[in-house]
Motif scaffolding. Structure first.
Motif, PDB file in Angstrom:
ATOM      1  N   ARG A  29      55.087  -6.452  14.505  1.00 22.27           N
ATOM      2  CA  ARG A  29      55.665  -7.693  15.035  1.00 22.27           C
ATOM      3  C   ARG A  29      55.629  -8.780  13.972  1.00 22.27           C
ATOM      4  O   ARG A  29      54.700  -8.859  13.169  1.00 22.27           O
ATOM      5  N   ASP A  69      59.709  -6.024  18.796  1.00 22.01           N
ATOM      6  CA  ASP A  69      59.369  -7.447  18.905  1.00 22.01           C
ATOM      7  C   ASP A  69      59.416  -8.185  17.569  1.00 22.01           C
ATOM      8  O   ASP A  69      58.790  -9.229  17.414  1.00 22.01           O
ATOM      9  N   CYS A  72      59.648 -12.122  17.531  1.00 29.23           N
ATOM     10  CA  CYS A  72      59.155 -12.627  18.814  1.00 29.23           C
ATOM     11  C   CYS A  72      57.737 -13.168  18.663  1.00 29.23           C
ATOM     12  O   CYS A  72      56.888 -12.544  18.032  1.00 29.23           O
ATOM     13  N   SER A  73      57.472 -14.307  19.274  1.00 29.74           N
ATOM     14  CA  SER A  73      56.131 -14.878  19.269  1.00 29.74           C
ATOM     15  C   SER A  73      55.217 -14.080  20.192  1.00 29.74           C
ATOM     16  O   SER A  73      55.655 -13.551  21.210  1.00 29.74           O
ATOM     17  N   GLY A  79      59.400 -11.773  27.264  1.00 23.14           N
ATOM     18  CA  GLY A  79      60.346 -11.754  26.155  1.00 23.14           C
ATOM     19  C   GLY A  79      59.946 -10.816  25.041  1.00 23.14           C
ATOM     20  O   GLY A  79      60.561 -10.838  23.971  1.00 23.14           O
ATOM     21  N   ARG A  80      58.932  -9.984  25.260  1.00 28.67           N
ATOM     22  CA  ARG A  80      58.502  -9.009  24.251  1.00 28.67           C
ATOM     23  C   ARG A  80      58.629  -7.598  24.850  1.00 28.67           C
ATOM     24  O   ARG A  80      57.660  -7.044  25.357  1.00 28.67           O
TER      25      ARG A  80
END
Length: 248
Positions: A29, A69, A72-73, A79-80
């Motif tokens: 990530r 991801d 992605c934060s 949202g991941r």
């Protein structure tokens, strides 16, 4: 006898046959797309964990990579999709080991982190990072993993506070910049002026003229579509930064 073995440090490795019978998952990530584009060394280091999984005893075909991801934060599992898929695979008992470069790659939220630890403990899944391999089912390992997760969440808070303070300092000096809307440019002196391209100015003036007549955004869109008109914009990054481009 067992006490002697614990003190001497001769306990067998945490990795057992039941772990090797399942997959090792390397979770990759990066927090932003900008990091993906410019911080390629960090991404490469994370992908290299595949070789570490093989060194730990997994066959190459049993090592999976989840990199959904990227960009992605880790502030939330929402949202991941990659993290959510990882948790699901662990819950189904398909994963023997999760490998991430560090805890912050997996989660920066204690809620998500402890949720993952709980599922790993129930499923008998190990977690590995650049410091070692841990068994969430063991008290001491879980304690250490919990501490790492707490530090990761605190680190995110500190980074946000520093970023916000930096923005306020720039704003107080009058140096805080922001992308120019269509039809405006910022000169090297910092002055904001209308786009020097006459066609660009005319097309944007037309947007407001049509809006005055039709009184709706949809009316403007339909007009531009019906007449195959395009709007101007300036490239905001890369080799063509500042160039004028046209798009529907």
């Amino acid at each position: 006898m067992s006490r002697t073995r614990r003190i001497s440090g001769t306990l067998p490795s945490k990795i057992e046959g039941r772990h090797l019978d399942r997959q090792a998952v390397v979770y990759v990530r990066q927090s932003t797309l900008q990091q993906v584009a410019h911080n390629k060394e960090s991404t490469a280091v994370q992908y290299a964990l595949v070789e570490r999984a093989c060194t730990l005893g997994w066959a190459r075909l049993r090592v999976a990579v989840i990199d959904d991801d990227l960009g992605c934060s880790a502030a939330s599992a929402a949202g991941r999709p990659g993290f959510q898929r990882l948790v699901a695979e662990v819950g189904l008992g398909h994963v023997g080991l999760i490998l991430g470069f560090e805890v912050s790659r997996l989660a920066r939220s204690c809620r998500d982190w402890y949720h993952l630890l709980e599922i790993c403990a129930l499923a008998g899944t190990l977690i590995g990072d650049n410091d070692g391999v841990y068994d969430p089912g063991l008290y001491n390992d879980r304690l250490l993993l919990g501490l790492k997760g707490t530090m990761s969440e605190a680190e995110l808070h500190i980074m946000r506070a520093r970023f916000e303070e930096g923005r306020w300092n720039k704003a107080e000096r009058g140096d805080f910049g922001f992308p120019m809307p269509r039809g405006f440019i910022r000169r090297p002196s910092g002055e904001i002026v209308q786009d020097p391209d006459e066609r660009a100015r005319d097309s944007l003036h037309l947007v407001f003229e049509i809006f005055e007549r039709r009184r709706s955004i949809h009316g403007v869109v339909r007009y531009f579509h019906a007449h195959s008109l395009q709007l101007p914009d300036r490239v905001r990054g890369g080799p063509a930064k500042g160039d004028l481009v046209w798009a529907p």
